[in-house]
Design a protein around this motif. Structure first.
Motif, short mmCIF file in Angstrom:
data_model
loop_
_atom_site.label_atom_id
_atom_site.label_comp_id
_atom_site.label_asym_id
_atom_site.label_seq_id
_atom_site.Cartn_x
_atom_site.Cartn_y
_atom_site.Cartn_z
N LYS A 184 0.82 -1.20 0.00
CA LYS A 184 0.00 0.00 0.00
C LYS A 184 0.86 1.27 0.00
N VAL A 185 2.14 1.11 0.31
CA VAL A 185 3.05 2.25 0.35
C VAL A 185 3.95 2.28 -0.88
N PHE A 186 4.50 1.11 -1.26
CA PHE A 186 5.47 1.05 -2.36
C PHE A 186 4.89 0.28 -3.54
N SER A 187 5.41 0.60 -4.72
CA SER A 187 5.03 -0.11 -5.95
C SER A 187 5.75 -1.46 -6.00
N PRO A 188 5.30 -2.36 -6.87
CA PRO A 188 6.00 -3.67 -6.99
C PRO A 188 7.49 -3.51 -7.30
N ALA A 189 7.83 -2.54 -8.15
CA ALA A 189 9.25 -2.36 -8.48
C ALA A 189 10.03 -1.88 -7.26
N GLN A 190 9.44 -0.99 -6.46
CA GLN A 190 10.11 -0.51 -5.25
C GLN A 190 10.28 -1.64 -4.24
N ILE A 191 9.26 -2.49 -4.13
CA ILE A 191 9.35 -3.64 -3.21
C ILE A 191 10.46 -4.59 -3.65
N GLY A 196 16.13 -6.51 -2.60
CA GLY A 196 17.49 -6.77 -3.08
C GLY A 196 17.57 -7.43 -4.43
N LYS A 197 16.49 -7.43 -5.20
CA LYS A 197 16.54 -8.04 -6.52
C LYS A 197 17.43 -7.20 -7.44
N LYS A 198 18.23 -7.89 -8.24
CA LYS A 198 19.20 -7.21 -9.08
C LYS A 198 18.54 -6.47 -10.24
N LYS A 199 17.50 -7.07 -10.81
CA LYS A 199 16.84 -6.45 -11.96
C LYS A 199 15.47 -5.94 -11.55
N VAL A 200 15.27 -4.65 -11.68
CA VAL A 200 14.00 -4.02 -11.32
C VAL A 200 13.45 -3.32 -12.55
N VAL A 201 12.19 -3.62 -12.88
CA VAL A 201 11.53 -2.99 -14.03
C VAL A 201 10.60 -1.91 -13.49
N TRP A 202 10.94 -0.66 -13.80
CA TRP A 202 10.14 0.46 -13.30
C TRP A 202 8.96 0.72 -14.22
N SER A 203 7.80 0.92 -13.63
CA SER A 203 6.61 1.21 -14.41
C SER A 203 6.55 2.69 -14.79
N TYR A 204 5.58 3.01 -15.67
CA TYR A 204 5.38 4.41 -16.06
C TYR A 204 5.10 5.27 -14.84
N ASP A 206 5.99 4.69 -11.74
CA ASP A 206 7.22 4.83 -10.95
C ASP A 206 8.08 5.97 -11.49
N MET A 207 8.25 6.00 -12.81
CA MET A 207 9.11 7.01 -13.41
C MET A 207 8.48 8.40 -13.29
N ASN A 230 18.04 5.74 1.49
CA ASN A 230 17.73 4.44 0.90
C ASN A 230 16.27 4.29 0.50
N VAL A 231 15.64 5.39 0.08
CA VAL A 231 14.29 5.30 -0.47
C VAL A 231 14.41 4.67 -1.86
N PRO A 232 13.63 3.62 -2.16
CA PRO A 232 13.76 2.93 -3.45
C PRO A 232 13.28 3.82 -4.60
N LEU A 233 14.22 4.37 -5.34
CA LEU A 233 13.92 5.26 -6.46
C LEU A 233 14.79 4.88 -7.66
N PRO A 234 14.32 5.16 -8.86
CA PRO A 234 15.15 4.91 -10.05
C PRO A 234 16.37 5.82 -10.07
N ALA A 235 17.40 5.39 -10.78
CA ALA A 235 18.59 6.23 -10.94
C ALA A 235 18.21 7.47 -11.75
N LEU A 236 18.93 8.58 -11.48
CA LEU A 236 18.64 9.82 -12.21
C LEU A 236 18.83 9.65 -13.72
N ALA A 237 19.81 8.85 -14.10
CA ALA A 237 20.04 8.62 -15.53
C ALA A 237 18.83 7.94 -16.17
#
Length: 248
Positions: A184-191, A196-204, A206-207, A230-237
């Motif tokens: 209810k707080v974080f998106s699936p990609a943030q969770i 600690g999953k290596k590959k995270v697919v960010w949704s529209y 999320d971005m 350590n808030v789960p956020l996409p890289a700036l790039a």
């Protein structure tokens, strides 16, 4: 030279220009390569100008004060041998940055602001520079206060989210991770990133959320949230690439 023959330090005469290291000993014959030293003029008004150019106070004693030849121009002498000054000669060369400043005393402690300002006020060029810096200081202070408020708001929001996460932690059961109300707080990609999953697919979404966060504050605030808190956020790039790909 024997110890008893050592010249007295009290007989050491230093050039009155406060930035000048030249000196001589009145009990020793001068070297032919030494500077010549000239006494202050007897005319009181001319002597006052000399004091100003030397960077000493108006009350500086001139009975034994000397100024060396490094501070006079060739036109200041009455003869080619440069041993006699003209009555109107004024020291102007090699005076250093202290020209026009009051007499300076070395302090063991850092001088107070008021003392520095009093010294600056005696020099027109430094006064103008000082006034300009004071005017530039106010908008910078205002900007600092604005950023402090933004950081405080971000810290409060992070504190709130951390409290929510603490109430609804992820649990492990039979090797599989089950996620409860944290969704209810974080998106699936943030969770996935928190897990600690290596590959995270960010949704529209999320971005879009990351782009909004980046432009509500600034780059430093975004990186503070992501890398320090350590808030789960996409890289700036990744955010920049997303913006470029979604431009109309």
């Amino acid at each position: 030279m024997a110890q008893n023959d050592t010249p007295e330090l009290s007989h050491l005469i230093k050039c009155t220009v406060i930035s000048c290291p030249n000196h001589f000993h009145k009990d020793l014959p001068p070297s032919k390569d030494d500077c010549l030293f000239f006494s202050f003029p007897p005319d009181e008004s001319t002597a006052t100008v000399w004091k100003e150019k030397c960077g000493v106070s108006a009350g500086h004693p001139t009975t034994t004060a000397k100024v060396c030849s490094d501070h006079f121009k060739p036109a200041d002498y009455t003869d080619g041998s440069k041993t006699l000054l003209k009555p109107e000669a004024i020291p102007k060369d090699n005076l250093g940055w202290m020209v026009g400043m009051p007499e300076v005393k070395l302090l063991s402690k850092r001088p107070k602001f008021d003392l520095i300002k009093d010294a600056v006020d005696t020099n027109e060029r430094l006064t103008q520079r000082f006034d300009k810096l004071i005017k530039e200081q106010k908008p910078l202070k205002d900007k600092i206060e604005l950023y402090k408020k933004k950081i405080e708001n971000v810290d409060n929001e992070v504190f709130r989210l951390k409290n929510m996460i603490a109430k609804f932690p992820a649990r492990r059961k039979n090797g599989a991770v089950t996620v409860n109300l944290i969704s209810k707080v974080f998106s699936p990609a943030q969770i996935n990133m928190l897990l600690g999953k290596k590959k995270v697919v960010w949704s529209y979404d999320d971005m879009a959320m990351a782009f909004t966060l980046r432009h509500i504050g600034n780059r430093e605030c975004y990186l503070y949230l992501k890398d320090t808190l350590n808030v789960p956020l996409p890289a700036l790039a990744a955010v920049q690439r997303w913006v470029a790909s979604n431009k109309p």
